[in-house]
Design an enzyme around this catalytic site. Structure first.
Site, PDB file in Angstrom:
ATOM      1  N   GLY A  23       0.784  -1.232   0.000  1.00 47.20           N
ATOM      2  CA  GLY A  23       0.000   0.000   0.000  1.00 47.20           C
ATOM      3  C   GLY A  23       0.812   1.275   0.000  1.00 47.20           C
ATOM      4  O   GLY A  23       0.255   2.366  -0.169  1.00 47.20           O
ATOM      5  N   PHE A  41       2.991   2.946  -5.702  1.00 43.68           N
ATOM      6  CA  PHE A  41       2.307   3.839  -6.641  1.00 43.68           C
ATOM      7  C   PHE A  41       0.788   3.605  -6.651  1.00 43.68           C
ATOM      8  O   PHE A  41      -0.001   4.512  -6.335  1.00 43.68           O
ATOM      9  CB  PHE A  41       2.914   3.609  -8.025  1.00 43.68           C
ATOM     10  CG  PHE A  41       2.168   4.217  -9.177  1.00 43.68           C
ATOM     11  CD1 PHE A  41       1.649   5.492  -9.115  1.00 43.68           C
ATOM     12  CD2 PHE A  41       2.013   3.496 -10.358  1.00 43.68           C
ATOM     13  CE1 PHE A  41       0.959   6.055 -10.194  1.00 43.68           C
ATOM     14  CE2 PHE A  41       1.343   4.034 -11.438  1.00 43.68           C
ATOM     15  CZ  PHE A  41       0.817   5.313 -11.356  1.00 43.68           C
ATOM     16  N   LEU A  66      -1.581  -5.919  -3.284  1.00 38.66           N
ATOM     17  CA  LEU A  66      -0.860  -5.225  -4.349  1.00 38.66           C
ATOM     18  C   LEU A  66       0.630  -5.541  -4.346  1.00 38.66           C
ATOM     19  O   LEU A  66       1.304  -5.296  -5.353  1.00 38.66           O
ATOM     20  CB  LEU A  66      -1.028  -3.710  -4.201  1.00 38.66           C
ATOM     21  CG  LEU A  66      -2.444  -3.151  -4.221  1.00 38.66           C
ATOM     22  CD1 LEU A  66      -2.421  -1.675  -3.833  1.00 38.66           C
ATOM     23  CD2 LEU A  66      -3.075  -3.325  -5.575  1.00 38.66           C
ATOM     24  N   ALA A  67       1.149  -6.037  -3.251  1.00 37.97           N
ATOM     25  CA  ALA A  67       2.588  -6.232  -3.110  1.00 37.97           C
ATOM     26  C   ALA A  67       3.104  -7.173  -4.193  1.00 37.97           C
ATOM     27  O   ALA A  67       2.619  -8.290  -4.348  1.00 37.97           O
ATOM     28  CB  ALA A  67       2.909  -6.802  -1.726  1.00 37.97           C
ATOM     29  N   ALA A  68       4.102  -6.714  -4.940  1.00 34.95           N
ATOM     30  CA  ALA A  68       4.649  -7.516  -6.033  1.00 34.95           C
ATOM     31  C   ALA A  68       5.910  -6.871  -6.564  1.00 34.95           C
ATOM     32  O   ALA A  68       6.142  -5.671  -6.383  1.00 34.95           O
ATOM     33  CB  ALA A  68       3.634  -7.642  -7.174  1.00 34.95           C
ATOM     34  N   SER A 126      -2.695  -8.589 -14.034  1.00 36.56           N
ATOM     35  CA  SER A 126      -2.152  -7.758 -15.104  1.00 36.56           C
ATOM     36  C   SER A 126      -2.606  -8.247 -16.463  1.00 36.56           C
ATOM     37  O   SER A 126      -2.879  -9.440 -16.660  1.00 36.56           O
ATOM     38  CB  SER A 126      -0.621  -7.773 -15.041  1.00 36.56           C
ATOM     39  OG  SER A 126      -0.052  -7.126 -16.169  1.00 36.56           O
ATOM     40  N   TYR A 142       7.494 -12.242 -15.296  1.00 35.29           N
ATOM     41  CA  TYR A 142       6.469 -11.503 -14.556  1.00 35.29           C
ATOM     42  C   TYR A 142       5.081 -12.000 -14.915  1.00 35.29           C
ATOM     43  O   TYR A 142       4.240 -12.237 -14.035  1.00 35.29           O
ATOM     44  CB  TYR A 142       6.602 -10.009 -14.864  1.00 35.29           C
ATOM     45  CG  TYR A 142       5.507  -9.150 -14.286  1.00 35.29           C
ATOM     46  CD1 TYR A 142       5.328  -9.051 -12.911  1.00 35.29           C
ATOM     47  CD2 TYR A 142       4.652  -8.421 -15.118  1.00 35.29           C
ATOM     48  CE1 TYR A 142       4.322  -8.249 -12.377  1.00 35.29           C
ATOM     49  CE2 TYR A 142       3.651  -7.624 -14.597  1.00 35.29           C
ATOM     50  CZ  TYR A 142       3.491  -7.543 -13.225  1.00 35.29           C
ATOM     51  OH  TYR A 142       2.495  -6.761 -12.701  1.00 35.29           O
TER      52      TYR A 142
END
Length: 347
Positions: A8, A11, A80-82, A124, A184
């Site tokens: 968090g 961006f 969101l962490a990646a 994504s 990715y």
């Protein structure tokens, strides 16, 4: 509602926090402040999170005990962490798999242990590989992966695998098969598959948002993993010519980060259980060359340079149909590319 947002402080995460601010929800951020994202050691991120009324816990999502501790009494998780971006070379393959695949598995296991039954995660567009195409003879087709030989000779457009004819690019929807073309992308496919397993075995609800090219205020630029808009703008703002790969004709869907944040908020209220995936795009098609030209003009710098260089893991065209998100989540992007580009800033 109490919400934990992993990653968090980044961006997109900061935009999600802005959208949750003032809602009355209690928000906790779990972020490792990894140095390839936060070049200042995380000082700016700590300040941003605090200013938005959230509590920051500095922890890696691969640390089960640390994540589990923060999920006690939580209603929902926004994951969101990646490690993001195409990558530099194969030397970072294991870091992608560890950060994204193992990280997601750990978060989902912690949700199970803590009794959390609602997760929204960032997937994504890269899960599709190439986008949707039609051949005037063979109809809808999936092109074969591009080869170094064709790319080196400037033949960037994929062709029909059956007759070799040119293809017409189209909008890709969520029914398209997954076909990851780089590390990715492979980890994002794994992330969705893990979410589906978790939802089925727990009875929970997990929503994967397939984000297209996100841009907007707070984009990271001091990293090789920055998005194309940040890379172009950094060059233009320094009086340099943006370097455009291939011939600049690659079609993309650029979606503003504030629109993306509202998609996450909408997904938190999705009805029904199980796992579902949604495209999150603007609905407008632009080329990489268009983006570079617009940013160079805004910066008052030199025109872009079309280099002809390529990356084998890139795809030629990928643009979204986000109609499903409109129907089922009540979400649709509202900002045009030209309007959105006028308020760029960087972390």
């Amino acid at each position: 509602m109490k919400v934990v947002v992993t990653g968090g402080a980044g961006f997109i995460g900061t935009a999600v926090l802005r959208s949750l601010a003032g809602s009355g929800d209690e928000v906790v951020v779990v972020d490792s402040l990894r140095p390839d994202v936060h070049a200042d050691g995380g000082a700016g991120a700590r300040e941003r999170v605090a200013s938005l009324g959230a509590r920051l816990v500095e922890a890696d999502v691969r640390d089960l005990a640390a994540v589990h501790e923060q999920l006690r009494g939580v209603d929902a998780v926004v994951h969101l962490a990646a490690k993001v971006g195409l990558g530099v070379d194969l030397d970072d393959m294991d870091d992608y798999v560890s950060s994204n695949s193992l990280g997601t598995a750990t978060v989902l296991r912690a949700c199970h242990l803590a009794g959390v039954r609602r997760v929204v995660q960032a997937s994504s567009m890269v899960v599709y590989g190439e986008g949707a195409y039609r051949c005037h003879l063979d109809g809808a087709v999936a092109p074969s992966p591009r080869t170094p030989e064709r790319l080196s000779s400037g033949e960037f457009e994929p062709v029909c695998p059956h007759c070799g004819a040119d293809l017409d690019p189209a909008l890709v929807d969520e029914g398209a098969p997954m076909d990851p073309r780089n590390t990715y992308a492979a980890t994002k496919v794994a992330q969705e598959q893990l979410a589906s397993v978790w939802a089925r075995e727990t009875g929970g609800t997990c929503t994967s948002l397939r984000l297209h090219n996100v841009y907007g205020p707070g984009m990271p630029r001091a990293t090789p993993y920055a998005g194309v808009a940040a890379i172009f703008w950094s060059a233009a703002a320094e009086g340099q010519s943006p370097q455009v790969f291939e011939d600049g004709g690659q079609r993309r869907d650029f979606v503003h980060v504030d629109d993306v944040a509202m998609a996450f908020v909408a997904a938190l209220s999705r009805d029904g259980g199980g796992h579902a995936a949604y495209n999150v795009g603007s609905g407008a098609v632009h080329t990489i060359g268009d983006l570079a030209t617009e940013l160079a003009s805004l910066a008052g710098g030199p025109d872009p340079t079309v280099t002809g260089r390529y990356r084998l893991g890139d795809v030629r065209h990928i643009t979204a149909s986000s109609d499903r998100a409109a129907r089922e989540l009540g979400w649709r992007a509202t900002r045009s590319l030209r309007t959105g580009l006028r308020n760029l800033s960087f972390s």
